[in-house]
Design a protein around this motif. Structure first.
Motif, short mmCIF file in Angstrom:
data_model
loop_
_atom_site.label_atom_id
_atom_site.label_comp_id
_atom_site.label_asym_id
_atom_site.label_seq_id
_atom_site.Cartn_x
_atom_site.Cartn_y
_atom_site.Cartn_z
N THR A 212 0.63 -1.06 0.12
CA THR A 212 0.08 -0.12 -0.14
C THR A 212 0.78 1.30 0.10
OG1 THR A 212 -1.85 -1.06 1.05
CG2 THR A 212 -1.75 1.30 1.42
N VAL A 213 0.79 1.96 -1.05
CA VAL A 213 1.62 3.16 -1.09
C VAL A 213 0.89 4.22 -0.53
CG1 VAL A 213 2.80 4.69 -2.98
CG2 VAL A 213 2.64 2.28 -3.43
N ASP A 214 1.70 4.93 0.61
CA ASP A 214 1.17 5.99 1.19
C ASP A 214 2.13 7.33 0.73
OD1 ASP A 214 3.62 5.61 2.53
OD2 ASP A 214 2.90 5.12 4.60
N ALA A 215 1.95 8.67 1.22
CA ALA A 215 2.50 9.54 0.96
C ALA A 215 4.14 9.27 1.21
CB ALA A 215 2.20 10.87 1.86
N LYS A 216 4.51 8.92 2.21
CA LYS A 216 5.79 8.49 2.24
C LYS A 216 6.69 7.71 1.49
CE LYS A 216 9.17 7.04 6.07
NZ LYS A 216 9.88 5.99 5.40
N MET A 217 6.10 6.68 1.20
CA MET A 217 6.57 5.71 0.03
C MET A 217 6.39 6.26 -1.36
SD MET A 217 5.66 1.83 -0.55
CE MET A 217 6.45 0.96 -1.74
N LEU A 218 5.48 7.13 -1.44
CA LEU A 218 5.39 7.74 -2.87
C LEU A 218 6.57 8.72 -3.19
CD1 LEU A 218 3.55 8.11 -5.47
CD2 LEU A 218 2.50 10.03 -4.15
N GLY A 219 6.91 9.47 -1.95
CA GLY A 219 8.29 10.51 -2.04
C GLY A 219 9.45 9.41 -2.30
N GLU A 220 9.52 8.33 -1.84
CA GLU A 220 10.51 7.46 -2.03
C GLU A 220 10.38 7.00 -3.46
OE1 GLU A 220 9.88 4.63 1.05
OE2 GLU A 220 10.81 5.86 2.53
N LEU A 221 9.52 6.72 -3.90
CA LEU A 221 9.40 6.19 -5.36
C LEU A 221 9.80 7.05 -6.29
CD1 LEU A 221 6.25 3.98 -5.15
CD2 LEU A 221 8.58 3.21 -5.41
N GLU A 222 9.07 8.40 -5.94
CA GLU A 222 9.64 9.28 -6.84
C GLU A 222 11.04 10.05 -6.92
OE1 GLU A 222 8.86 14.26 -7.43
OE2 GLU A 222 7.70 13.40 -5.74
N ALA A 223 11.76 9.81 -5.61
CA ALA A 223 13.25 9.98 -5.82
C ALA A 223 13.92 8.94 -6.54
CB ALA A 223 13.62 9.91 -4.13
N SER A 224 13.43 7.59 -6.56
CA SER A 224 14.18 6.70 -6.96
C SER A 224 13.79 6.25 -8.52
CB SER A 224 13.97 5.29 -6.12
OG SER A 224 12.72 4.88 -6.11
N HIS A 225 12.95 6.83 -8.85
CA HIS A 225 12.50 6.51 -10.62
C HIS A 225 12.37 7.98 -11.34
CE1 HIS A 225 11.21 2.98 -8.44
NE2 HIS A 225 11.13 2.37 -9.59
N ASP A 226 12.48 7.77 -12.44
CA ASP A 226 12.36 9.21 -13.48
C ASP A 226 11.12 9.69 -13.74
OD1 ASP A 226 15.24 9.13 -14.42
OD2 ASP A 226 14.85 7.17 -14.71
N ALA A 227 9.92 8.79 -13.40
CA ALA A 227 8.74 9.41 -13.35
C ALA A 227 7.75 8.53 -12.58
CB ALA A 227 8.24 9.51 -15.01
N VAL A 228 6.61 8.83 -12.47
CA VAL A 228 5.56 8.08 -11.45
C VAL A 228 4.27 8.10 -12.44
CG1 VAL A 228 4.17 7.62 -9.40
CG2 VAL A 228 6.65 8.73 -9.18
N PHE A 229 3.76 6.93 -12.43
CA PHE A 229 2.30 6.86 -13.13
C PHE A 229 1.30 6.33 -11.98
CE2 PHE A 229 -1.15 4.30 -14.73
CZ PHE A 229 -1.89 5.24 -15.83
N LEU A 230 0.05 6.92 -12.02
CA LEU A 230 -0.78 6.79 -10.83
C LEU A 230 -1.85 6.13 -11.43
CD1 LEU A 230 -0.70 10.32 -8.98
CD2 LEU A 230 0.32 8.35 -8.34
#
Length: 443
Positions: A212-230
């Motif tokens: 389950t992706v929450d705000a904290k994990m989303l920030g981590e994924l944003e930092a480790s990937h070039d883009a994010v798809f929701l």
């Protein structure tokens, strides 16, 4: 950690469910498929292709069936719609491709496009052939996709074909979103949804489940990937807000459909009431009837003209034995620890209750199907514009107000069809690749 990709083998063995939920539209055999394919006029400016949200070249794939080129037919479908197999089963073709067929002009039956599409895809599966295209050369770029439904799957496929790493994070134990958990078994069996994803996984899409992706994990994924798809889909089904809603025997349509598809429930009690009159409500009501309920009611506060379910779904539900209570709304759910009856109010033309006409019906199970909430609150700090919880995007590219974030599917359109989500994901995948290329050029 990425999960193994033999999803088809993880489908539950539920012979009783399979027996009760045979195909709504049985598959064509080769002789029938060839006969039907040869009825097609192979229109040059085909309205069926224009009516398909993913713009499958319908005349082309049908002509390949007619000529015996089954691999070519499947490739034509998959080039436009990576989830062509599930869409062949679940699409409302009567209001899309088949509804636009030129045969209507001549008072003839439209070409059975969906069943021909299914025939082509089933032939590909039976041949044991691999996906008819491969991933592109590695670009070194990566995208995190939140949610494992049709929009994310279609987006991931476009990214992999362009050499961009795609990692899908989903809260469920299996991928597919509503394809796997929320579409009636007689339309799209759970096993078929998973088999399709097995083929897609050949492109190298990585999956992470029970996350389950929450705000904290989303920030981590944003930092480790070039883009994010929701590809978040929608949230919980709305509550009625009436007395008795917490009693045992009250559930919601999505949970009910998921539970019988997984084999968790294999029968229904005698008296079932479904609240709501959309396509999901119809699916839940039909399921209850097929699972053995002797009496199934759909309760709706408006009339049949206002129901959001498609007309053919309504007609099919009547054939299943479902009864409809129009201009009626629940007042309370009654019982001693468990549901026993449902108190209903008749409504006048202004949708105001007429208390003198309140009545009760015996009920053992109440299924709520009155629309879903959004669950985008955790995006508030990411500069992503919302409209009443719906993610706002550029419809041409899927890009949100935060340029690093893209989105598509139900979380952007408040809930439409599988094929619409696929079209959104496809556009976003192309949009992400173009944006990443632009960022690299400007670096």
């Amino acid at each position: 950690m990425s999960e193994p990709t033999n999803f088809f083998e993880q489908a539950p063995d539920a012979p009783e469910i399979a027996a009760r939920f045979p195909d709504l539209h049985p598959p064509f055999n080769k002789t029938v498929a060839l006969t039907e394919a040869n009825r097609c006029l192979y229109c040059f400016d085909a309205p069926c292709t224009a009516a398909c949200p993913t713009h499958i070249d319908v005349p082309r794939f049908i002509k390949k069936i007619a000529s015996g080129n089954m691999d070519g037919s499947a490739k034509t479908i998959l080039d436009a719609n990576i989830l062509g197999a599930s869409c062949a089963r679940a699409c409302p073709v009567a209001v899309l491709c088949e509804g636009a067929c030129v045969m209507h002009r001549y008072n003839r039956q439209p070409i059975a496009i969906a069943r021909l599409q299914r025939f082509a895809m089933d032939s590909l599966y039976e041949s044991g052939a691999l996906l008819p295209f491969s991933s592109g050369a590695d670009t070194g770029k990566s995208v995190a996709l939140i949610g494992g439904g049709p929009a994310s799957l279609a987006c991931a496929a476009e990214l992999r074909r362009r050499g961009i790493r795609a990692e899908i994070f989903d809260a469920q134990p299996l991928p597919g979103g509503l394809n796997t958990y929320g579409i009636a078994e007689y339309k799209l069996p759970l096993a078929e949804s998973l088999r399709e994803i097995d083929m897609l996984a050949q492109l190298g899409v990585q999956f992470h489940f029970d996350v389950t992706v929450d705000a904290k994990m989303l920030g981590e994924l944003e930092a480790s990937h070039d883009a994010v798809f929701l590809g978040l889909g929608l949230g919980a089904i709305h509550k009625l807000g009436i007395v008795g809603e917490s009693l045992a025997g009250v559930t919601n349509a999505l949970d009910y459909i998921a539970d019988y598809k997984s084999g968790k429930i294999t029968s229904a009690p005698a008296h079932v009431a479904v609240i709501g009159a959309g396509n999901t409500a119809i699916d839940a009501a039909n399921a209850a009837a097929r699972l053995g309920a002797s009496e199934v009611h759909i309760v709706y506060r408006r009339g049949p003209e206002q129901m959001s379910a498609f007309a053919y779904e309504y007609e099919n539900s009547k054939l299943e034995g479902v009864r409809f209570l129009w201009h009626t709304q629940p007042v309370s759910i009654n019982g001693n620890g468990i549901v026993e009856s449902l108190r209903l109010a008749k409504l006048d033309d202004s949708l105001l209750p007429k208390p003198e006409e309140d009545f009760d019906i015996p009920v053992d199970l109440v299924i709520l199907a009155i629309g879903q909430s959004t669950h985008t609150e955790f995006l508030a700090d990411d500069n992503i514009k919302l409209d009443h919880g719906r993610i706002l995007i550029d419809r041409a590219t899927g890009q949100t107000s935060n340029p690093k974030y893209f989105s598509g599917g139900d979380c952007t359109n408040s809930g439409r069809e599988v094929v619409d989500a696929v079209a959104d994901g496809k556009r976003a995948g192309v949009g992400i690749a173009a944006w990443l290329e632009e960022q690299h050029a400007n670096a």
